[in-house]
Design a protein around this motif. Sequence first.
Motif, PDB file in Angstrom:
ATOM      1  N   ASP A   3       0.859  -1.193   0.000  1.00 48.84           N
ATOM      2  CA  ASP A   3       0.000   0.000   0.000  1.00 48.84           C
ATOM      3  C   ASP A   3       0.892   1.239   0.000  1.00 48.84           C
ATOM      4  O   ASP A   3       1.606   1.506   0.966  1.00 48.84           O
ATOM      5  N   THR A   4       0.852   2.002  -1.081  1.00 54.74           N
ATOM      6  CA  THR A   4       1.708   3.196  -1.193  1.00 54.74           C
ATOM      7  C   THR A   4       0.946   4.478  -0.927  1.00 54.74           C
ATOM      8  O   THR A   4       1.485   5.559  -1.115  1.00 54.74           O
ATOM      9  N   ARG A   5      -0.286   4.346  -0.495  1.00 48.91           N
ATOM     10  CA  ARG A   5      -1.058   5.552  -0.189  1.00 48.91           C
ATOM     11  C   ARG A   5      -0.497   6.204   1.061  1.00 48.91           C
ATOM     12  O   ARG A   5      -0.119   5.525   2.011  1.00 48.91           O
ATOM     13  N   VAL A   6      -0.459   7.541   1.062  1.00 48.28           N
ATOM     14  CA  VAL A   6       0.086   8.265   2.207  1.00 48.28           C
ATOM     15  C   VAL A   6      -0.639   9.595   2.362  1.00 48.28           C
ATOM     16  O   VAL A   6      -1.046  10.210   1.378  1.00 48.28           O
ATOM     17  N   ALA A  45      -2.503  14.238   0.156  1.00 48.69           N
ATOM     18  CA  ALA A  45      -2.711  12.794   0.067  1.00 48.69           C
ATOM     19  C   ALA A  45      -2.239  12.293  -1.288  1.00 48.69           C
ATOM     20  O   ALA A  45      -2.476  12.933  -2.315  1.00 48.69           O
ATOM     21  N   LYS A  46      -1.550  11.156  -1.256  1.00 43.81           N
ATOM     22  CA  LYS A  46      -1.110  10.506  -2.498  1.00 43.81           C
ATOM     23  C   LYS A  46      -1.821   9.167  -2.606  1.00 43.81           C
ATOM     24  O   LYS A  46      -1.872   8.390  -1.648  1.00 43.81           O
ATOM     25  N   SER A  47      -2.354   8.917  -3.783  1.00 42.54           N
ATOM     26  CA  SER A  47      -3.052   7.655  -4.016  1.00 42.54           C
ATOM     27  C   SER A  47      -2.036   6.574  -4.359  1.00 42.54           C
ATOM     28  O   SER A  47      -0.833   6.823  -4.466  1.00 42.54           O
ATOM     29  N   VAL A  51      -0.937   9.834  -7.527  1.00 41.66           N
ATOM     30  CA  VAL A  51      -1.624  11.075  -7.864  1.00 41.66           C
ATOM     31  C   VAL A  51      -1.849  11.829  -6.558  1.00 41.66           C
ATOM     32  O   VAL A  51      -2.327  11.257  -5.573  1.00 41.66           O
ATOM     33  N   GLU A  52      -1.509  13.126  -6.554  1.00 46.54           N
ATOM     34  CA  GLU A  52      -1.536  13.910  -5.325  1.00 46.54           C
ATOM     35  C   GLU A  52      -2.776  14.805  -5.265  1.00 46.54           C
ATOM     36  O   GLU A  52      -3.150  15.433  -6.245  1.00 46.54           O
ATOM     37  N   GLY A  53      -3.389  14.866  -4.096  1.00 43.25           N
ATOM     38  CA  GLY A  53      -4.516  15.760  -3.847  1.00 43.25           C
ATOM     39  C   GLY A  53      -4.214  16.614  -2.628  1.00 43.25           C
ATOM     40  O   GLY A  53      -3.565  16.155  -1.686  1.00 43.25           O
TER      41      GLY A  53
END
Length: 140
Positions: A3-6, A45-47, A51-53
Motif C-alpha cells: 500500500d503506497t497511499r500516504v 494525500a497521495k493515491s 496522484v496527489e490531492g
Amino acid sequence: MEDTRVIKVFLDDEVEPFGEFSPPVKFVLDTTKIPDGKHTLKIVAKSSSMVEGIKIIPFVVRNGPEISVLGLKDNEVIDTQTPIIINAYGSETKDKFIIRGSENPKAIPSWIWALLIIIIAYGLYYVVMYFRQDLYKSFF
C-alpha cells in the motif's frame, strides 16, 4: 501488493509535515501547543498511483478566554466619552459553573421594540374603532 497511499498533514506554511499516515487516519490535533490566532491545516494525500490531492482548511485557535467588548467595534470612529464593557470568560473551571459574568449584557433589539409598538397601536386602533356599547349586550 504494498500500500503506497500516504497522507501528510502540515500546519500553516511548514515545510515538514507534523504527521505522515497511511489512510484511513484518525488523530487528535492538540491546540494547546499552537498559539492563538488564524492557522491553516494543509492535507496532502497521495493515491496508490501516486496522484496527489491537496486540501487546505483554515481554522482559528482560541485556547485563552473569550474576550467580548461592547461599545466599540473594529475600526470605529469615536469621539467624546465612550462607555465600553469588557468581559472575559473561559473554561478554566471544570467542576463548577459561575452564572454571574458568564453572559454579556445586551440591549433589547430595536425590531422587538418596533413590533411591540405595532401590537399596542393595533390594539388601540381596534378599541377605538370597534368598541361601541351597543355591540356588547349584557346577559343580565
